[in-house]
Scaffold this active site. Structure first.
Site: not given
Length: 458
Positions: A46, A437
């Site tokens: 990767c 939030w």
């Protein structure tokens, strides 16, 4: 007499299996031999795009353990540049050919681990085998591409808009090349829904990549055996080198030829303990087929995370313990230009194919409180089942600090939570890290409200 374990493949799955087996059984009880056709074992594939792009300066940085460590500390006999070319199940032996050629030698086994990984898709087109056309799958591939960059090429064409293709396009731009990317699909990142993939296409163009979508490569033009251009249906793109980013497929041909069953994905079939239907033969990593916990279907997903886990499970079981691989939900993350890109579960199209009635909701938010310095934009798409409200998948495209939120969504997906249940998740909050939030909660609430409206016929 000690039992003999032969491992085919020396990267994540193979070396994890060897290490775990050795941890439970000493060299007097279990002899372990690993055959690796390349020049390295236990490395991070990767990391190759970052090596090519220059963010990682040294090849050695990608190597976790050198062969001599396995030999000296774990008594694992690692043989590099040794390719297994045949498996004889009746004979209980593998045929191995070294890099000097000649006739292969037969090596016996009592137990066998097939960890042959994946192979990059190469198009069956004129010129595809010309010098200067590179697949990027192994560390040797990455080193070869680095060598090509030392010749100071000016123009590169990347074929394919998946994770590897996009990461390699960015890496080559960082190296100062003029880069074109060609993809037959209308949007890059086929693992995302088209509306989310469109954000990535824009980012590539902003980086300076010439993006050609909805075009197929017809051939690679060559001169003197070396690639000179890529020709599509609509244009000819001059190129000093071509990088293939068309994805991969399980490298299961060796196993299938021997009579080891493969599944509908062409990955090797195993049970949860990573044992194939053939007694004493195990398989792990990118060459195997695994179980998707949301679609309930077999999949082949090439990721080092799965390979390491499956190798660990294999080694524990060979060592006399008990372990099982529980399947996947398809979680992945990448960095493309300024964007972090993440996904888990099913796309909208995959959800329909799996028999669900998906409902999608996209929300825009920020990675931190909007007033806090460094807040970055992000989008989350949440996909739920209309009938049950169950989370089916999620996608994130955003800037720094966005992508790792996918982990919370992957956990919710793993435990089959509904989007309504997710609205109550106790997620952390402080202005430097999230709005009050969190975007995950906003997306869950919006998705839950939409499911509720559809349920009420509103």
């Amino acid at each position: 007499m000690a039992e003999r374990l032969v491992v085919i493949g020396g990267d994540a799955a193979g070396m994890s299996a060897a290490s775990q087996a050795r941890d439970r059984r000493g060299p007097d009880d279990l002899r372990i031999v690993v055959f690796e056709k390349g020049s390295h074992v236990s490395y991070s594939a990767c990391g190759i795009p970052y090596l090519v792009g220059g963010e990682v300066a040294e090849v050695e940085s990608l190597i976790s353990r050198r062969p001599e460590v396995f030999r000296d500390e774990l008594a694992v006999d690692v043989r590099l540049r040794s390719e297994v070319v045949e498996i004889d199940l009746d004979r209980r032996a593998v045929a191995v050919r070294g890099d000097r050629g000649g006739a292969p030698s037969w090596e016996p086994f009592d137990q066998l681990v097939i960890a042959t990984g994946a192979v990059p898709d190469r198009p069956h087109l004129p010129g595809a085998d010309a010098e200067g056309v590179y697949g990027v799958q192994t560390l040797d591939d990455g080193i070869a591409l680095l060598g090509a960059l030392e010749e100071k090429p000016r123009r590169a064409v990347v074929v394919g808009g998946g994770y590897i293709g996009l990461e390699m396009a960015e890496a080559l731009v960082r190296r100062g090349l003029e880069v074109s990317l060609v993809d037959a699909a209308e949007q890059p990142m086929g693992t995302l829904d088209p509306d989310m993939g469109a954000l990535i296409a824009g980012a590539l163009r902003d980086l300076g990549v010439e993006v050609h979508l909805g075009e197929r490569i017809e051939c690679f033009e060559e001169s003197g055996g070396r690639v000179r251009a890529a020709r599509t249906e609509n244009r000819t793109l001059p190129a000093d080198l071509i990088v293939l980013g068309l994805g991969t497929r399980p490298n299961s041909a060796l196993a299938e030829a021997a009579g080891v069953p493969v599944g509908e994905t062409s990955g090797i079939r195993t049970n949860r303990r990573m044992r194939t239907p053939v007694e004493g033969v195990w398989a792990a990593g990118d060459c195997v087929e695994t179980f998707h916990r949301v679609s309930r279907r077999p999949v082949a997903i090439a990721l080092g995370t799965h390979a390491n886990k499956q190798g660990r499970v294999t080694g524990i079981n060979i060592g006399g313990g008990y372990a099982a691989f529980p399947g996947v939900v398809g979680t992945a993350v990448s960095k493309i230009c300024e964007y972090e890109v993440a996904r888990t579960g099913l796309t909208t199209a995959e959800a329909v194919e799996a028999g669900f009635e998906p409902v999608g909701e996209v929300v825009e938010s920020t990675t931190r409180a909007g007033y806090y310095p460094g807040a970055r934009k992000m989008k989350i798409k949440m996909i739920a089942d209309r009938g049950t409200g169950r989370l089916l998948g999620a996608q994130i495209v955003g800037q720094e600090g966005a992508a790792k939120r996918i982990d919370a969504l992957a956990v919710a997906l793993w435990h089959e939570m509904t989007v309504e249940e997710m609205t109550g998740l106790d997620l952390s909050y402080a202005p430097p890290f999230a709005p009050v939030w969190d975007p995950v909660l906003i997306a869950a609430r919006k998705a839950a409200e939409r499911v509720d409206r559809l349920d009420r016929g509103a």
